[in-house]
Design a protein around this motif. Sequence first.
Motif, mmCIF file in Angstrom:
data_model
loop_
_atom_site.group_PDB
_atom_site.id
_atom_site.type_symbol
_atom_site.label_atom_id
_atom_site.label_comp_id
_atom_site.label_asym_id
_atom_site.label_seq_id
_atom_site.Cartn_x
_atom_site.Cartn_y
_atom_site.Cartn_z
ATOM 1 N N ALA A 158 11.463 13.310 11.529
ATOM 2 C CA ALA A 158 12.833 13.592 11.975
ATOM 3 C C ALA A 158 13.229 12.662 13.109
ATOM 4 N N ARG A 159 12.299 12.386 14.024
ATOM 5 C CA ARG A 159 12.614 11.475 15.131
ATOM 6 C C ARG A 159 12.866 10.055 14.618
ATOM 7 N N LEU A 160 12.057 9.599 13.665
ATOM 8 C CA LEU A 160 12.283 8.272 13.087
ATOM 9 C C LEU A 160 13.622 8.215 12.354
ATOM 10 N N ALA A 161 13.937 9.266 11.622
ATOM 11 C CA ALA A 161 15.221 9.314 10.917
ATOM 12 C C ALA A 161 16.392 9.292 11.899
ATOM 13 N N SER A 162 16.258 9.962 13.040
ATOM 14 C CA SER A 162 17.350 9.962 14.011
ATOM 15 C C SER A 162 17.499 8.589 14.673
ATOM 16 N N ILE A 163 16.405 7.856 14.853
ATOM 17 C CA ILE A 163 16.486 6.484 15.359
ATOM 18 C C ILE A 163 17.275 5.616 14.373
ATOM 19 N N VAL A 164 16.950 5.757 13.094
ATOM 20 C CA VAL A 164 17.641 4.986 12.053
ATOM 21 C C VAL A 164 19.139 5.305 12.059
ATOM 22 N N GLU A 165 19.481 6.580 12.072
ATOM 23 C CA GLU A 165 20.904 6.968 12.054
ATOM 24 C C GLU A 165 21.628 6.476 13.300
ATOM 25 N N ASP A 166 20.970 6.532 14.435
ATOM 26 C CA ASP A 166 21.566 6.053 15.675
ATOM 27 C C ASP A 166 21.874 4.556 15.581
ATOM 28 N N TYR A 167 20.919 3.774 15.059
ATOM 29 C CA TYR A 167 21.129 2.334 14.930
ATOM 30 C C TYR A 167 22.270 2.032 13.962
ATOM 31 N N LYS A 168 22.283 2.710 12.816
ATOM 32 C CA LYS A 168 23.328 2.476 11.826
ATOM 33 C C LYS A 168 24.711 2.767 12.406
ATOM 34 N N THR A 169 24.817 3.837 13.155
ATOM 35 C CA THR A 169 26.094 4.203 13.757
ATOM 36 C C THR A 169 26.487 3.217 14.864
ATOM 37 N N ARG A 170 25.558 2.938 15.739
ATOM 38 C CA ARG A 170 25.856 2.103 16.906
ATOM 39 C C ARG A 170 26.215 0.667 16.522
ATOM 40 N N PHE A 171 25.542 0.122 15.479
ATOM 41 C CA PHE A 171 25.735 -1.282 15.132
ATOM 42 C C PHE A 171 26.338 -1.488 13.746
ATOM 43 N N ASN A 172 27.009 -0.479 13.221
ATOM 44 C CA ASN A 172 27.746 -0.582 11.959
ATOM 45 C C ASN A 172 26.872 -1.155 10.834
ATOM 46 N N GLN A 173 25.709 -0.555 10.629
ATOM 47 C CA GLN A 173 24.766 -1.021 9.614
ATOM 48 C C GLN A 173 24.818 -0.101 8.393
ATOM 49 N N GLU A 174 24.646 -0.699 7.212
ATOM 50 C CA GLU A 174 24.587 0.098 5.988
ATOM 51 C C GLU A 174 23.237 0.789 5.849
ATOM 52 N N SER A 175 22.187 0.110 6.290
ATOM 53 C CA SER A 175 20.850 0.674 6.100
ATOM 54 C C SER A 175 19.861 0.073 7.087
ATOM 55 N N VAL A 176 18.739 0.755 7.199
ATOM 56 C CA VAL A 176 17.566 0.268 7.919
ATOM 57 C C VAL A 176 16.401 0.492 6.963
ATOM 58 N N LEU A 177 15.646 -0.562 6.678
ATOM 59 C CA LEU A 177 14.502 -0.435 5.775
ATOM 60 C C LEU A 177 13.380 0.291 6.494
ATOM 61 N N ARG A 178 12.824 1.302 5.823
ATOM 62 C CA ARG A 178 11.661 2.016 6.361
ATOM 63 C C ARG A 178 10.534 1.919 5.354
ATOM 64 N N LEU A 179 9.378 1.481 5.840
ATOM 65 C CA LEU A 179 8.194 1.340 5.000
ATOM 66 C C LEU A 179 7.098 2.223 5.582
ATOM 67 N N ASP A 180 6.667 3.234 4.829
ATOM 68 C CA ASP A 180 5.602 4.145 5.259
ATOM 69 C C ASP A 180 4.336 3.833 4.490
ATOM 70 N N GLN A 181 3.209 3.888 5.194
ATOM 71 C CA GLN A 181 1.913 3.639 4.572
ATOM 72 C C GLN A 181 0.895 4.629 5.100
ATOM 73 N N CYS A 182 -0.068 4.973 4.233
ATOM 74 C CA CYS A 182 -1.204 5.757 4.691
ATOM 75 C C CYS A 182 -1.962 4.904 5.692
ATOM 76 N N GLY A 183 -2.467 5.530 6.704
ATOM 77 C CA GLY A 183 -3.173 4.757 7.702
ATOM 78 C C GLY A 183 -4.304 5.552 8.316
ATOM 79 N N ALA A 184 -5.144 4.841 9.007
ATOM 80 C CA ALA A 184 -6.193 5.461 9.812
ATOM 81 C C ALA A 184 -6.204 4.690 11.118
ATOM 82 N N TYR A 185 -6.085 5.404 12.201
ATOM 83 C CA TYR A 185 -6.069 4.727 13.493
ATOM 84 C C TYR A 185 -6.876 5.526 14.501
ATOM 85 N N ARG A 186 -7.296 4.828 15.559
ATOM 86 C CA ARG A 186 -7.984 5.471 16.663
ATOM 87 C C ARG A 186 -7.815 4.591 17.899
ATOM 88 N N PHE A 187 -7.982 5.174 19.035
ATOM 89 C CA PHE A 187 -7.848 4.440 20.289
ATOM 90 C C PHE A 187 -9.177 4.447 21.011
#
Length: 158
Positions: A129-158
């Motif tokens: 939901a937070r990522l989707a709200s970032i996308v919507e904010d950008y589209k509204t603020r900068f008059n964009q039709e879309s923002v490409l989102r690419l999701d992948q399975c991942g494994a991470y650690r710090f």
Amino acid sequence: MFEEAFLKVGERLGALQAKVVVALMGGALTLAVLVAAGVYVWLHPVMHCRQQSALLFFGTAVRKGEHVRHVDGNEWKGFVESAIVPRLPDGFTVLEGQGFYRSVVDGNAMQEGTYILMVAHRNDGDINARLASIVEDYKTRFNQESVLRLDQCGAYRF
């Protein structure tokens, strides 16, 4: 006596046939559920990952009629500080790139500067939901039709 024995055999066969029909129906239902689940996993494998990475591609060309301008570095920095940092306090990475695509208006090959947001995250509805709200904010603020989102399975650690 023969008739009575014949009726008992018939009753047993009827009960057996009913059990076979019920067993076959149960097997068919189980098979249908397994096939549907397999299709779902095949079409939506990312939904079953505990950890993911998301890449969001923000084009910089802002079109208003015939006029085209580009989101400049200061505008992007302001967007990052106001829209991304508060929504992704655990961290992210931003890269700059060049995006290439074919115009839907005239079919010409186009290119524009692109900002790429990289986020490693757990798979849950809140981050999505937070990522989707970032996308919507950008589209509204900068008059964009879309923002490409690419999701992948991942494994991470710090």
